[in-house]
Enzyme design. Structure first.
Site, PDB file in Angstrom:
ATOM      1  N   VAL A 162     -31.063   7.646 -21.667  1.00 19.15           N
ATOM      2  CA  VAL A 162     -31.004   8.846 -20.835  1.00 19.15           C
ATOM      3  C   VAL A 162     -29.680   8.865 -20.075  1.00 19.15           C
ATOM      4  CG1 VAL A 162     -32.140  10.196 -19.043  1.00 19.15           C
ATOM      5  CG2 VAL A 162     -33.516   8.756 -20.568  1.00 19.15           C
ATOM      6  N   GLY A 183     -35.565   5.092 -22.396  1.00 19.09           N
ATOM      7  CA  GLY A 183     -36.945   5.525 -22.578  1.00 19.09           C
ATOM      8  C   GLY A 183     -37.561   4.880 -23.806  1.00 19.09           C
ATOM      9  N   SER A 184     -38.684   5.428 -24.272  1.00 20.91           N
ATOM     10  CA  SER A 184     -39.396   4.847 -25.410  1.00 20.91           C
ATOM     11  C   SER A 184     -38.544   4.854 -26.667  1.00 20.91           C
ATOM     12  CB  SER A 184     -40.681   5.645 -25.673  1.00 20.91           C
ATOM     13  OG  SER A 184     -41.501   5.649 -24.550  1.00 20.91           O
ATOM     14  N   GLY A 220     -34.930   6.334 -26.730  1.00 23.65           N
ATOM     15  CA  GLY A 220     -33.480   6.416 -26.618  1.00 23.65           C
ATOM     16  C   GLY A 220     -32.982   6.231 -25.203  1.00 23.65           C
ATOM     17  N   LYS A 234     -31.799  13.018 -22.663  1.00 24.29           N
ATOM     18  CA  LYS A 234     -32.308  11.862 -23.389  1.00 24.29           C
ATOM     19  C   LYS A 234     -31.828  11.958 -24.831  1.00 24.29           C
ATOM     20  CE  LYS A 234     -36.630   9.332 -24.216  1.00 24.29           C
ATOM     21  NZ  LYS A 234     -38.083   9.335 -23.960  1.00 24.29           N
ATOM     22  N   ASP A 262     -48.759   4.262 -20.833  1.00 24.66           N
ATOM     23  CA  ASP A 262     -47.603   3.411 -20.529  1.00 24.66           C
ATOM     24  C   ASP A 262     -47.129   3.663 -19.102  1.00 24.66           C
ATOM     25  OD1 ASP A 262     -45.710   1.451 -21.009  1.00 24.66           O
ATOM     26  OD2 ASP A 262     -44.260   2.834 -21.901  1.00 24.66           O
ATOM     27  N   GLY A 317     -30.925   5.413 -17.719  1.00 27.64           N
ATOM     28  CA  GLY A 317     -31.990   4.484 -18.091  1.00 27.64           C
ATOM     29  C   GLY A 317     -32.336   4.619 -19.556  1.00 27.64           C
TER      30      GLY A 317
END
Length: 457
Positions: free
Chosen positions: A30, A25-26, A28, A45, A135, A23
């Protein structure tokens, strides 16, 4: 060893394949990876340095994650860096809530409640460390062996007072943002409560309580369209609906607060320490006040001298109080500290005046553990003599007030106490006199003395 068609990457003892994407993230991407020494499967990550516009913000997120150890927080194992990238080695989870909802649309009511309990446990860890997430969304709720965990703290920040502090910076994912964030208004940590209520509704009904194609339209819908529970889709119990309603109240002042959320009947059996927070904090508060008064008497210092010694200004922050209280009780939890501070601080402005601190000290007339340090013993012996001989304070007061002006000077007060009990120490008498003579006028009145006597059972 992970076998894949992508590129094999290795960073120190960790290895991953670029095709094993878990997935984003904010900052970069993962990847699923492996510790080549222990063979432990982990999530890695990868954060390109070119995408880090604010290295301080990233460093802050890493410091936050390092502090968080709870089972419902995705744990950071370590951070590595190369010339081009940062690497966060974190817990590997089975997936996230967004992926789960894409597969099955909804959760059964019991599972949805379990999810909320897990998230509240995670938030309890944030509250204890003074962290607001900002968030909360399904993609940031990871699942590991049936346990829901909070993840991605890229927008998180530290707060001084979880229950009261206000903010203005707008961050997060619009659909799950509270109305205050959507409209660039001041907001508090209750913005995360809105997000929890939003998600609770979504996992039960397979759709969000409001939808829109733009932020202005979303704000308009929230303000104008009532919150509806589609009972034809699914029947949920009244406590569940009540939690959602109270989380999704537009006005933050009326929206349920963190402590009340933990104490809600739907969750209270799982958070006894929060349910009993008032009693726990009252005992903590009493203990701290007692030790503090003992120390003041032992050192024979006034409140003014104490304030000077602590280098306090005219206004005290929660950090000022924390530095003092933790010296007395190093097991005091942040949630308890806040609870006590907010009881003392009457104006809800994040500051405690010296007058409010003095009033708090005055509230606790506690027998000290050491006989020599016990200023209250003076008032106790007066009460005992009055009871023994069935006389009023006025009769004794007039007897020792030589000037008959209603003002008992120190030597007269001292003679009065010693006549009641000649075993009382001078330091106790002095402390009792100073306690009564708050304005340092050199005398105590009968009214002042009577007020103290009335506090003794």
């Amino acid at each position: 060893m992970i076998q894949n068609t992508g590129l094999e990457k290795k960073v120190e003892k960790y290895q991953y394949n670029t095709s094993n994407v878990l997935g984003d993230g904010s900052y970069g991407t993962v990847y699923k990876g492996i510790n080549t020494i222990t063979q432990q499967i982990v999530a890695i990550k990868v954060i390109p340095k070119t995408k880090v516009y604010d290295p301080e913000a990233l460093s802050f997120e890493l410091r936050l994650l390092t502090k968080l150890k709870g089972e419902n927080i995705v744990r950071l194992h370590e951070t590595l860096a190369t010339q081009n990238n940062y690497y966060q080695i974190i817990d590997l989870c089975d997936g996230d809530l967004k992926q789960l909802l894409e597969k099955q649309q909804t959760l059964q009511q019991d599972e949805a409640i379990k999810m909320m309990l897990d998230l509240l446990r995670g938030f309890l860890e944030l509250i204890q460390n003074g962290i607001i997430h900002r968030d909360v969304k399904p993609a940031n709720i990871l699942i590991s062996k049936g346990k829901y965990k909070l993840a991605d703290f890229g927008f998180a920040r530290l707060v001084d007072n979880y229950a009261q502090q206000q903010f203005v910076t707008v961050l997060g994912t619009p659909l799950y943002m509270s109305p205050q964030l959507l409209q660039n208004l001041q907001y508090s940590t209750k913005c995360d409560i809105w997000s929890l209520g939003f998600i609770f509704y979504e996992v039960l009904y397979g759709r969000t309580p409001w939808t829109a194609n733009s932020i202005p339209e979303l704000v308009k819908n929230i303000q104008e369209k009532p919150l509806l529970f589609p009972d034809k889709i699914k029947q949920v119990n009244d406590n569940v609906k009540d939690v959602i309603r109270r989380c999704l109240i537009i006005n933050e002042d009326e929206r349920i607060g963190w402590y009340d959320l933990y104490k809600h009947p739907l969750f209270s059996n799982n958070f006894k320490d929060i349910v009993n927070l008032d009693d726990i904090c009252n005992n903590k508060e009493k203990f701290i006040a007692q030790i503090l008064r003992n120390e003041i008497v032992r050192q024979d210092i006034s409140i003014e001298q104490l304030v000077q010694k602590l280098n306090w200004g005219p206004q005290l922050t929660i950090k000022d109080i924390e530095s003092l209280f933790l010296k007395i009780d190093n097991k005091l939890q942040r949630i308890q500290l806040e609870h006590i501070f907010n009881k003392i601080e009457k104006a809800n402005n994040q500051y405690l005046t010296l007058q409010e601190f003095q009033q708090w000290l005055d509230k606790f007339q506690i027998p000290f553990q050491s006989y020599k340090q016990n200023a209250m013993e003076c008032f106790i012996v007066i009460k005992q003599i009055m009871k023994q001989f069935n006389q009023t304070l006025a009769q004794y007061y007039d007897k020792f007030n030589q000037a008959k002006d209603g003002k008992l000077k120190y030597e007269e007060f001292k003679l009065f106490i010693l006549r009641c009990n000649n075993q009382i120490f001078d330091t106790q008498i002095k402390s009792a006199f100073e306690l009564l003579d708050k304005q340092k006028q050199g005398y105590v009145t009968q009214q002042d003395l009577q007020l103290e006597l009335d506090k003794i059972n």
